[in-house]
Motif scaffolding. Structure first.
Motif, mmCIF file in Angstrom:
data_model
loop_
_atom_site.group_PDB
_atom_site.id
_atom_site.type_symbol
_atom_site.label_atom_id
_atom_site.label_comp_id
_atom_site.label_asym_id
_atom_site.label_seq_id
_atom_site.Cartn_x
_atom_site.Cartn_y
_atom_site.Cartn_z
ATOM 1 N N THR A 250 18.888 40.460 9.718
ATOM 2 C CA THR A 250 19.907 40.785 8.920
ATOM 3 C C THR A 250 20.067 39.612 7.942
ATOM 4 O O THR A 250 20.789 38.750 8.079
ATOM 5 C CB THR A 250 21.058 41.233 9.369
ATOM 6 N N PRO A 251 19.460 39.663 6.789
ATOM 7 C CA PRO A 251 19.624 38.839 5.649
ATOM 8 C C PRO A 251 21.471 38.671 5.450
ATOM 9 O O PRO A 251 22.199 39.636 5.623
ATOM 10 C CB PRO A 251 19.225 39.428 4.229
ATOM 11 N N ASN A 252 21.989 37.447 5.080
ATOM 12 C CA ASN A 252 23.421 36.852 5.072
ATOM 13 C C ASN A 252 23.492 36.159 4.086
ATOM 14 O O ASN A 252 22.671 35.464 3.493
ATOM 15 C CB ASN A 252 24.022 36.991 6.494
ATOM 16 N N THR A 253 24.716 35.752 3.931
ATOM 17 C CA THR A 253 24.977 34.698 2.959
ATOM 18 C C THR A 253 25.210 33.200 3.556
ATOM 19 O O THR A 253 25.721 32.190 3.066
ATOM 20 C CB THR A 253 26.480 34.900 2.309
ATOM 21 N N GLU A 254 24.754 32.942 4.901
ATOM 22 C CA GLU A 254 24.834 31.637 5.423
ATOM 23 C C GLU A 254 23.887 30.805 4.796
ATOM 24 O O GLU A 254 22.888 31.415 4.316
ATOM 25 C CB GLU A 254 24.777 31.679 6.816
ATOM 26 N N GLN A 255 24.112 29.392 4.674
ATOM 27 C CA GLN A 255 23.138 28.393 4.216
ATOM 28 C C GLN A 255 21.972 28.607 5.032
ATOM 29 O O GLN A 255 21.947 28.596 6.383
ATOM 30 C CB GLN A 255 23.494 27.192 4.177
ATOM 31 N N PRO A 256 20.728 29.000 4.594
ATOM 32 C CA PRO A 256 19.719 29.058 5.354
ATOM 33 C C PRO A 256 19.341 27.640 6.348
ATOM 34 O O PRO A 256 19.521 26.576 6.099
ATOM 35 C CB PRO A 256 18.407 29.009 4.403
ATOM 36 N N ALA A 257 18.942 27.858 7.549
ATOM 37 C CA ALA A 257 18.845 26.987 8.609
ATOM 38 C C ALA A 257 17.406 26.308 8.239
ATOM 39 O O ALA A 257 16.600 27.125 7.330
ATOM 40 C CB ALA A 257 18.541 27.290 9.925
ATOM 41 N N ASN A 258 17.209 25.181 8.593
ATOM 42 C CA ASN A 258 16.070 24.347 8.278
ATOM 43 C C ASN A 258 14.800 24.876 9.308
ATOM 44 O O ASN A 258 14.087 23.973 9.882
ATOM 45 C CB ASN A 258 16.215 23.141 8.218
ATOM 46 N N GLY A 259 14.386 26.250 9.112
ATOM 47 C CA GLY A 259 13.294 26.707 10.027
ATOM 48 C C GLY A 259 13.298 28.174 9.681
ATOM 49 O O GLY A 259 14.019 29.079 9.344
ATOM 50 N N TYR A 260 11.877 28.740 9.692
ATOM 51 C CA TYR A 260 11.692 30.209 9.392
ATOM 52 C C TYR A 260 11.223 30.795 10.693
ATOM 53 O O TYR A 260 10.611 30.171 11.819
ATOM 54 C CB TYR A 260 10.351 29.951 8.494
#
Length: 267
Positions: A250-260
């Motif tokens: 689920t896309p959200n507004t958290e800063q992206p983690a450094n991993g996909y």
């Protein structure tokens, strides 16, 4: 995170405690106790470079939990966990068994402490196995009794490669490794992966972090979005595709983690 002394009972027969180990560093990032002074020192140096490394470890563990839940709800009852690491809260079999007590999980790792801990913890689990093997050798893994005797590859299996392929250099052909496991799986199987990336880290943080991991037997290999996506060639990615691990599913507004991370289904 803190531990006063090492417990010799946790040391496997050939554990290397002279050099830091990424599985034990990861355990430390998660607050575990299956690590040694050399691992804690390296982990603290990494955290001093960027706290995002610890955040990635926690986000990755949460990602794994959501993935196993998704796969279990999709009807998957067989899991091959490559580079499973040191047991901690939210293990694959614990999550899978909440959905289906008959689910089978084959853990595979090449690190002595990880395997020793897992075997001790799972000694009474008849539907779970622990195999010590190098995931870069799919033939060794797939023919090992703990895998071949537990999982039925004529039925769908989920292959989990969570936070492991970034320790496999290009020279070892990580895409080819994952393709070899894919070739054994029946249609309707899945693969899930997560992989370190540099979504928010600076070039200096990346450089200094890689220097620290270069002191381990498994240096860190950073890849970009396209390179990571290519690892899942042959699979149809489920929505939302390859995305920051803390934005899946689920896309959200958290800063992206450094991993996909992504999950793919084998047509």
């Amino acid at each position: 995170m803190h531990q006063e002394q090492d417990d010799a009972r946790t040391i496997g027969p050939d554990a290397d405690t002279d050099a830091p180990n990424v599985a034990r560093m990861y355990d430390y990032f998660l607050g575990g106790a299956a690590n040694f002074a050399v691992d804690r020192e390296a982990a603290e140096r990494a955290l001093a470079v960027t706290p995002q490394i610890g955040a990635f470890a926690r986000a990755n563990r949460a990602f794994l939990g959501r993935v196993v839940t998704y796969l279990s709800e999709a009807g998957i009852d067989q899991f091959l966990d490559l580079g499973s690491g040191i047991p901690t809260v939210g293990n694959v079999h614990e999550i899978a068994h909440r959905h289906n007590p008959r689910a089978k999980v084959a853990y595979v790792d090449n690190e002595s402490v990880a395997v020793s801990h897992a075997r001790a913890m799972l000694v009474h689990e008849s539907r779970v196995s622990v195999t010590r093997a190098d995931i870069r050798d799919p033939q060794e893994v797939l023919t090992a009794p703990g895998v071949a005797d537990l999982l039925d590859f004529t039925r769908p299996v989920a292959v989990l490669a969570v936070a492991i392929l970034h320790f496999v250099p290009d020279s070892d052909d990580p895409a080819g490794i994952l393709a070899a496991y894919r070739g054994t799986c029946a249609p309707g199987s899945y693969a899930a992966l997560s992989h370190a990336a540099t979504t928010t880290m600076t070039e200096d943080e990346v450089r200094r972090g890689r220097q620290i991991y270069s002191t381990t037997p498994t240096p860190l290999n950073i890849r970009d979005h396209a390179q990571i996506a290519a690892l899942l060639d042959g699979y149809d990615l489920v929505e939302p595709g390859l995305t920051p691990i803390n934005h899946w599913p689920t896309p959200n507004t958290e800063q992206p983690a450094n991993g996909y991370g992504a999950v793919g289904r084998l047509p």
